[in-house]
Design a protein around this motif. Structure first.
Motif, short mmCIF file in Angstrom:
data_model
loop_
_atom_site.label_atom_id
_atom_site.label_comp_id
_atom_site.label_asym_id
_atom_site.label_seq_id
_atom_site.Cartn_x
_atom_site.Cartn_y
_atom_site.Cartn_z
N UNK A 1 0.82 -1.21 0.00
CA UNK A 1 0.00 0.00 0.00
C UNK A 1 0.85 1.26 0.00
N UNK A 2 0.42 2.22 -0.83
CA UNK A 2 1.27 3.38 -1.12
C UNK A 2 0.75 4.68 -0.56
N UNK A 3 -0.52 4.99 -0.83
CA UNK A 3 -1.09 6.25 -0.35
C UNK A 3 -2.57 6.04 -0.09
N UNK A 4 -3.17 6.96 0.69
CA UNK A 4 -4.55 6.74 1.13
C UNK A 4 -5.25 8.04 1.42
N UNK A 5 -6.59 7.96 1.46
CA UNK A 5 -7.42 9.11 1.77
C UNK A 5 -8.67 8.60 2.48
N UNK A 6 -9.21 9.41 3.38
CA UNK A 6 -10.41 9.01 4.13
C UNK A 6 -11.64 9.68 3.55
N UNK A 7 -12.71 8.92 3.40
CA UNK A 7 -14.01 9.44 3.00
C UNK A 7 -14.78 9.86 4.25
N UNK A 8 -15.68 10.84 4.12
CA UNK A 8 -16.41 11.33 5.29
C UNK A 8 -17.28 10.26 5.92
N UNK A 9 -17.64 9.23 5.17
CA UNK A 9 -18.42 8.13 5.71
C UNK A 9 -17.62 7.14 6.53
N UNK A 10 -16.30 7.34 6.59
CA UNK A 10 -15.45 6.47 7.39
C UNK A 10 -14.67 5.45 6.62
N UNK A 11 -14.92 5.31 5.32
CA UNK A 11 -14.14 4.35 4.53
C UNK A 11 -12.76 4.94 4.22
N UNK A 12 -11.79 4.06 4.05
CA UNK A 12 -10.41 4.45 3.74
C UNK A 12 -10.07 3.89 2.36
N UNK A 13 -9.67 4.75 1.46
CA UNK A 13 -9.35 4.38 0.08
C UNK A 13 -7.84 4.41 -0.09
N UNK A 14 -7.28 3.37 -0.70
CA UNK A 14 -5.83 3.31 -0.82
C UNK A 14 -5.40 2.66 -2.13
N UNK A 15 -4.18 3.01 -2.53
CA UNK A 15 -3.58 2.44 -3.74
C UNK A 15 -2.58 1.36 -3.36
N UNK A 16 -2.36 0.41 -4.26
CA UNK A 16 -1.53 -0.75 -3.93
C UNK A 16 -0.63 -1.18 -5.09
N UNK A 17 0.38 -0.37 -5.42
CA UNK A 17 1.36 -0.78 -6.42
C UNK A 17 2.35 -1.79 -5.83
N UNK A 18 3.37 -2.12 -6.58
CA UNK A 18 4.35 -3.13 -6.10
C UNK A 18 5.69 -2.52 -5.71
N UNK A 19 5.78 -1.20 -5.58
CA UNK A 19 7.08 -0.56 -5.35
C UNK A 19 7.78 -1.09 -4.10
N UNK A 20 7.05 -1.43 -3.06
CA UNK A 20 7.67 -1.87 -1.82
C UNK A 20 8.13 -3.30 -1.81
N UNK A 21 7.75 -4.08 -2.83
CA UNK A 21 8.18 -5.49 -2.88
C UNK A 21 9.04 -5.79 -4.11
#
Length: 297
Positions: free
Chosen positions: A123-143
């Motif tokens: 997981x690389x970066x993330x943002x929170x929605x006002x409803x409480x969900x968390x949205x995130x990106x998942x590239x392979x840079x860390x592996x």
């Protein structure tokens, strides 16, 4: 510190960029990193947390004193982070291949580390929605190597964008990215902007009432390097980190202007008491520059 400030140059590409101005020098808050990422400003702590990924540490810049100290080491090879509406720190970790939440008392909770039973990439970066969900990106840079995490074989067939709902469920919201990276909602949360670093694109999605995505057209293409971190200001303008600085893009896709900096920029956030202070991670530097616009709350 060996530096105090560096030259910042404002470049206008469209007349609508005229209201956007700022200092002509960026203040150097820290210059001893290897590859810095993920700045997030906490109003309660008056602190900017940021990652020094190869050195596996999370650092903290104190607004009151100007001091920089180690917040967490080892730091899970953390990358992007944000402060949620409850003041808790959410961050993406390459090391554990997860999204975590840190409470004010230091308790750490894993929010997501798998999708359909398979380990996430990094997981690389993330943002929170006002409803409480968390949205995130998942590239392979860390592996991809041991430089920003631990080399490993992906378990998931691609690099995608996910939504973690308050009930703990993880949903893949789009699956046609090469290297999803920074992301941000518009003020009304009806639009989600996502950078695809591998394709040098910034894409625009419509967010439905049920939080499904549609659209996904290319809004802008980076002309210098690739887009990385993304934020939105209170005028709806999108700010994207790139190799030559920060690009400011109108919601219609027009490049309004640039804040040119001498180092490759990875990410940014708005902070300070008025939310008009840009904090930028640029290669080994944490920079600060005051501007005439404010970041979204």
């Amino acid at each position: 510190m060996s530096l105090n400030r560096i030259r910042a140059r404002w470049e206008r590409h469209d007349e609508r960029f005229a209201p956007v101005r700022g200092d002509t020098f960026a203040e150097v808050l820290f210059d001893e990193g290897s590859w810095l990422e993920g700045p997030a400003y906490s109003p309660a702590w008056r602190t900017v947390l940021f990652s020094d990924i190869p050195n596996d540490r999370v650092l903290a810049w104190d607004e009151a004193t100007g001091a920089v100290g180690v917040w967490r080491s080892p730091g899970g090879y953390a990358n992007g982070r944000t402060v949620d509406r409850a003041g808790r720190m959410l961050q993406c970790e390459h090391g554990s291949r997860s999204v975590t939440r840190t409470e004010p008392d230091g308790t750490v909770t894993t929010l997501a580390d798998r999708w359909q039973g398979k380990r996430l990439n990094s997981p690389n970066d993330l943002v929170e929605h006002s409803g409480g969900s968390v949205w995130f990106t998942d590239p392979t840079y860390g592996i991809q190597s041991d430089y920003e995490g631990f080399a490993a074989t992906p378990e998931i067939d691609g690099c995608h964008v996910y939504r973690r709902d308050p009930d703990g469920s993880v949903t893949r919201v789009t699956d046609d990215f090469a290297g999803p990276n920074g992301l941000a909602f518009s003020a009304d949360e009806r639009t989600l902007y996502v950078a695809d670093s591998e394709r040098k694109h910034l894409r625009r999605f419509d967010v439905g009432p049920d939080l499904t995505l549609s659209g996904g057209e290319v809004l802008a293409t980076c002309d210098t390097g690739a887009f990385d971190g993304v934020r939105v200001d209170d005028g709806g303008r999108i700010w994207a980190a790139a190799h030559d600085g920060l690009h400011c893009i109108d919601p219609d896709g027009t490049l309004l202007g640039k804040l040119l900096l001498p180092e490759v920029c990875s990410n940014l956030t708005f902070g300070g008491p008025k939310r008009n202070r840009l904090f930028v991670t640029a290669t080994n530097l944490l920079l600060s520059i005051r501007v005439t616009v404010k970041g979204l709350r």
